[in-house]
Design an enzyme around this catalytic site. Structure first.
Site, mmCIF file in Angstrom:
data_model
loop_
_atom_site.group_PDB
_atom_site.id
_atom_site.type_symbol
_atom_site.label_atom_id
_atom_site.label_comp_id
_atom_site.label_asym_id
_atom_site.label_seq_id
_atom_site.Cartn_x
_atom_site.Cartn_y
_atom_site.Cartn_z
ATOM 1 C CG ASN A 20 -0.402 -0.002 2.476
ATOM 2 O OD1 ASN A 20 0.692 -0.749 2.860
ATOM 3 N ND2 ASN A 20 -0.577 1.019 3.154
ATOM 4 C CG ASP A 21 4.927 1.521 1.364
ATOM 5 O OD1 ASP A 21 4.388 1.859 2.099
ATOM 6 O OD2 ASP A 21 6.277 1.064 1.180
ATOM 7 C CB VAL A 22 1.952 2.648 -4.844
ATOM 8 C CG1 VAL A 22 3.212 2.095 -4.914
ATOM 9 C CG2 VAL A 22 0.879 1.563 -4.759
ATOM 10 C CG MET A 38 6.856 7.379 -3.503
ATOM 11 S SD MET A 38 6.748 5.452 -2.598
ATOM 12 C CE MET A 38 5.184 5.332 -2.531
#
Length: 73
Positions: A20-22, A38
């Site tokens: 889920n970082d994106v 990011m």
């Protein structure tokens, strides 16, 4: 990202599966986050968000909370 992000507030459901970082809004807001700055998909801005994640690793749990526990999640 450039194409979908402006449309996210109109999206009825965003389904986040796996990493889920994106989609983590900590990248936008939390300067202490290791992912700050990011580029992300703004899934948290959808009307409803479902997150399916196998684990919640303690090393970055603090940064995941916005994704897992948003009012629309």
């Amino acid at each position: 990202m450039e194409e979908i992000n402006p449309e996210m507030p109109e999206v009825d459901v965003a389904l986040v599966v796996g990493a889920n970082d994106v989609v983590n809004p900590a990248a936008r807001h939390d300067k202490a986050s290791p992912i700050y700055g990011m580029p992300i998909i703004d899934a948290d801005r959808a009307k409803t968000v479902f997150v399916i994640k196998r684990s919640n690793e303690p090393r970055i749990r603090r940064h995941r909370e916005r994704v897992f526990y948003g009012d629309n999640t």
